[in-house]
Scaffold this motif. Sequence first.
Motif, PDB file in Angstrom:
ATOM      1  N   TYR A  67      -3.912   0.692  -2.741  1.00 37.26           N
ATOM      2  CA  TYR A  67      -3.324  -0.632  -2.890  1.00 37.26           C
ATOM      3  C   TYR A  67      -2.611  -0.724  -4.233  1.00 37.26           C
ATOM      4  O   TYR A  67      -3.036  -0.125  -5.223  1.00 37.26           O
ATOM      5  CB  TYR A  67      -4.403  -1.711  -2.800  1.00 37.26           C
ATOM      6  CG  TYR A  67      -5.051  -1.798  -1.432  1.00 37.26           C
ATOM      7  CD1 TYR A  67      -4.670  -2.773  -0.519  1.00 37.26           C
ATOM      8  CD2 TYR A  67      -6.042  -0.897  -1.045  1.00 37.26           C
ATOM      9  CE1 TYR A  67      -5.269  -2.862   0.729  1.00 37.26           C
ATOM     10  CE2 TYR A  67      -6.637  -0.963   0.197  1.00 37.26           C
ATOM     11  CZ  TYR A  67      -6.239  -1.945   1.086  1.00 37.26           C
ATOM     12  OH  TYR A  67      -6.821  -2.015   2.329  1.00 37.26           O
ATOM     13  N   ARG A 102      -2.519   5.543   0.946  1.00 35.61           N
ATOM     14  CA  ARG A 102      -2.976   4.232   1.395  1.00 35.61           C
ATOM     15  C   ARG A 102      -3.671   3.438   0.295  1.00 35.61           C
ATOM     16  O   ARG A 102      -4.401   2.487   0.571  1.00 35.61           O
ATOM     17  CB  ARG A 102      -3.920   4.353   2.603  1.00 35.61           C
ATOM     18  CG  ARG A 102      -3.324   5.093   3.778  1.00 35.61           C
ATOM     19  CD  ARG A 102      -2.026   4.471   4.252  1.00 35.61           C
ATOM     20  NE  ARG A 102      -2.236   3.151   4.820  1.00 35.61           N
ATOM     21  CZ  ARG A 102      -1.273   2.224   4.941  1.00 35.61           C
ATOM     22  NH1 ARG A 102      -0.049   2.480   4.480  1.00 35.61           N
ATOM     23  NH2 ARG A 102      -1.544   1.069   5.496  1.00 35.61           N
ATOM     24  N   TYR A 116      -5.192  -5.963  10.308  1.00 39.60           N
ATOM     25  CA  TYR A 116      -6.433  -5.409   9.793  1.00 39.60           C
ATOM     26  C   TYR A 116      -7.616  -5.773  10.687  1.00 39.60           C
ATOM     27  O   TYR A 116      -8.758  -5.526  10.315  1.00 39.60           O
ATOM     28  CB  TYR A 116      -6.689  -5.915   8.372  1.00 39.60           C
ATOM     29  CG  TYR A 116      -5.835  -5.250   7.323  1.00 39.60           C
ATOM     30  CD1 TYR A 116      -6.347  -4.233   6.522  1.00 39.60           C
ATOM     31  CD2 TYR A 116      -4.517  -5.637   7.123  1.00 39.60           C
ATOM     32  CE1 TYR A 116      -5.567  -3.615   5.554  1.00 39.60           C
ATOM     33  CE2 TYR A 116      -3.728  -5.029   6.159  1.00 39.60           C
ATOM     34  CZ  TYR A 116      -4.254  -4.020   5.380  1.00 39.60           C
ATOM     35  OH  TYR A 116      -3.474  -3.408   4.427  1.00 39.60           O
ATOM     36  N   ARG A 152       2.333   4.650   1.109  1.00 40.99           N
ATOM     37  CA  ARG A 152       2.533   5.221   2.441  1.00 40.99           C
ATOM     38  C   ARG A 152       1.760   6.519   2.636  1.00 40.99           C
ATOM     39  O   ARG A 152       1.385   6.857   3.745  1.00 40.99           O
ATOM     40  CB  ARG A 152       4.031   5.488   2.670  1.00 40.99           C
ATOM     41  CG  ARG A 152       4.876   4.220   2.779  1.00 40.99           C
ATOM     42  CD  ARG A 152       6.335   4.543   3.056  1.00 40.99           C
ATOM     43  NE  ARG A 152       6.962   5.238   1.934  1.00 40.99           N
ATOM     44  CZ  ARG A 152       7.409   6.482   1.979  1.00 40.99           C
ATOM     45  NH1 ARG A 152       7.313   7.178   3.094  1.00 40.99           N
ATOM     46  NH2 ARG A 152       7.972   7.039   0.923  1.00 40.99           N
ATOM     47  N   ARG A 168       0.842  -1.197   0.000  1.00 42.22           N
ATOM     48  CA  ARG A 168       0.000   0.000   0.000  1.00 42.22           C
ATOM     49  C   ARG A 168       0.877   1.247   0.000  1.00 42.22           C
ATOM     50  O   ARG A 168       2.000   1.236   0.516  1.00 42.22           O
ATOM     51  CB  ARG A 168      -0.918   0.011   1.223  1.00 42.22           C
ATOM     52  CG  ARG A 168      -1.874  -1.151   1.295  1.00 42.22           C
ATOM     53  CD  ARG A 168      -2.809  -1.025   2.480  1.00 42.22           C
ATOM     54  NE  ARG A 168      -3.723   0.092   2.337  1.00 42.22           N
ATOM     55  CZ  ARG A 168      -4.627   0.442   3.262  1.00 42.22           C
ATOM     56  NH1 ARG A 168      -4.723  -0.281   4.383  1.00 42.22           N
ATOM     57  NH2 ARG A 168      -5.420   1.467   3.076  1.00 42.22           N
TER      58      ARG A 168
END
Length: 870
Positions: free
Chosen positions: A258, A256, A318, A253, A251
């Motif tokens: 993908y 965020r 997550y 930085r 991801r």
Amino acid sequence: MSNQAQQLPPGWIAEWNAEHQRYVFIESATGRAQWELPGEGPNPEEGHNMMPPAEFASPPQPHSTSAAHTKRRQYALGASPQFADAGVAPGGQLFTPGLAADGQPPYFAPPDLSQGYPHPQPSYGQQHALQPPYTGSQPVAQVADQFSQMAIHGQRPFSLVTTNLIGMLADPRELSQTSPEIRLPPNASISPNPSANADPSYMRSTLNAVPATSALLNKSKLPFALVLTPHRSLKEGDETIPVVSDTVIARCRRCRSYINPYVQFIDGGNRWKCCMCNMSNEVPQLFDWDQEKNQPADRWARSELNYAAVDFVAPTEYMVRPPQPPVYTFLIDVSHAAVQSGMVATATRTILESLDRLPNRDDRTKIAIICFDVALHFFSISPGSTESSMLVVSDLDDVFLPKPNDLLVNLTESRAGLEALLARIPEMFQESHAIGSALGPALQAAFKLTTAIGCKIIVLTASLPSLGAGALKNREDPKILGTISVDMFLFSPSYTDVATLNHLPHYTSGQTYYYPAFSAARPIGFEGIIRVRASKGLRMSSFHGNFFVRSTDLLSMPSIPIDQSYVIEVQIDDSLTAPFAVFQTAVLYTSCEGERRIRVITLALPTTNNLSELYASGDEIAIATFLSTKAVERTLTHKLEDARDAITNKLVDILGTYKSSMTASGRGASAQLAIADNMKLLPILSLGLLKHVGLRQSAQIPPDLRAYAQALLSTLPSQQLIPYIHPSFYSLHTMPPEVGTIGEQGVIMPTPLPLTSERLERHGLYLIEDGQTIFLWVGRDAVPQLVMDVFNLPSYAELRGGKATLPLLENSFSQRVNAVIAKTREMRRGVYRPYLSWALSALIQDRADQAPSYAQYLTQLKDRVNAATS
């Protein structure tokens, strides 16, 4: 290598890749790479293949420094490999990443809405221009010269074709045609896979080219929105979404986002550049490692670099806790009206038959059953026993749980008891004379029972909620939102106030099912949140659908049902300078099997500064979906008339701007009504909305039926919404002999007819279906043999209107008609089977009540456009 390199054009070197058994030719100045088969080589100046020096015909010897290279595999700047089995066309011609074999952009086709309809032909009684294919196809050599540009002028322009709507008959077959193709710049994607861009059935845009400025968007008057269906049902032949199970998730930085097929690899492949915000990110160490085989893996084979839609198995970071077990609480109305209608017997039998289809892979699924009439009836089941006890709570003002620990039972451990209970419930209440419905207290009890872990509440009711707290009130309790999801199954033969009851499914991301005048295993995700990200300069401004907005751009969904759509409006905050923009939807959810997953769907669209390209990119299906959602939303705060006016006003704005900007007539009166060919069916779809039971002007529509229709208009995905507002109309008595038989694509379907009664013949048999209901219309003069062959009755006089099961008889015509009906049901992804009473109202091209015919509507639009541009 020195002698070999001398025979390459200046500035290029060659390196043998032992894993793929081919050479990599690298331009030392830029890092651009070209992968080739053994025995082939590139001409970097020409951009196509040439025969390499003889030395390249075999791999380097073991002592070669190239063969002995053991460092981490290096990848060139922004490049991807060309694989032997997928990258080279017959004859050795190369595919260019993001291009088809002919050098044109890949064709991303949306799902076929007609499922077996004949190939579209020119419209009925008139030859009109369809959008021609792009004729500026270039050889790969010429396309290669443009690789370094990567700007908007490096892509092929959209071809704008103008159509005059006046006098043009709307061909329903064209609704099954694809939306305008997405024409990305060359090398936009690092993967040649045609699935590298989102399938429209998951994510589509009202515009397939993004306006570079908000001024251009405002000038066009076109809406800019995304239509999302992150979880749609799959039928046979559909491609499943690949699952990335190694928990290696890359991801950005900063934003965020993908990793996806539209990023670039830099620094020899050790870093990747985000396509959203251009941030440089490190490639995870295990990205190129096969954890199952414990050996190096091919980066370019990873699903997230080849597919626009992927599921990641989420690692522990997550999760704030382990996934909760699936929990189902069934609330069953057992009042006198519900029992007498047969709803209770049907509901319990259906639940019983569905126990095997409930997700229960790890034997953690829990179930509770609560019946209600003028009181609440709880059931305590002992694990391993067939016995159960009923506990009655008559205090509706202060609801409590009589045995809190025994009411929610494990499906596996208490299976025998559940089956016995479901079989007995109809008998328990068959003599009930209770008049009243304590639905509100039943919901409160279900909430108290499952609030600690969350659940799916399934309500089956057949009477108006009339007792206890919460009846007929908006129960939008912020404390409940995000933990409980409610589905409503409404069976009442009388008024139920669907408009109010629908608030629960709306704010808890559930669904409403309405079966008026009722007479006698779907996959689901839990604990979901959705966030949509976009390239710099774009922002998600408004959200429409069944969910709760937790923060400015985070949608909270206790459950994620399949085949439910969401519309998100997009705003342009800053001018776009990149050649294409990227949208990415991320859905964090728990699967039916209790596995925490992240579904990522990526859509890339070219940018444009050209108004004509913007019109040529309009997706009429997505625009109609947007208008439907906005119209229903407007009914909540305005009159129905205002909602209908909003649809027509938007259409007039688009047509007026198109006339003044894109046609020779410009200002002043015109006998024509012009629109881009790719949006020529937008007026009839708009008319379908205006005449739909959810929006049309009529004093004969029951409020419950209208409210339910509006719920569908605002949640159905595009592939179900279009037939809902523009039904299919078939002539069965004149269908060719091959219709109803099996062809290469399955059952051969009849040719759809225009939705006008002019096509009805008094001796005919017709099928009308709107994706929710199937009608058979039989002409009064139908011959007895037709009635006998289809209905097994001697004559038309013996037919009775209403709901019926069509018999399957021992004659070919009956079998073909049944095959067409079966195929019709199969090709709709929905699960609804409600009853509607206005079959002929589906013929939206006719004049009905105070609504105009299609020809009259077009004339009204033309007059208003002329007045606005005079």
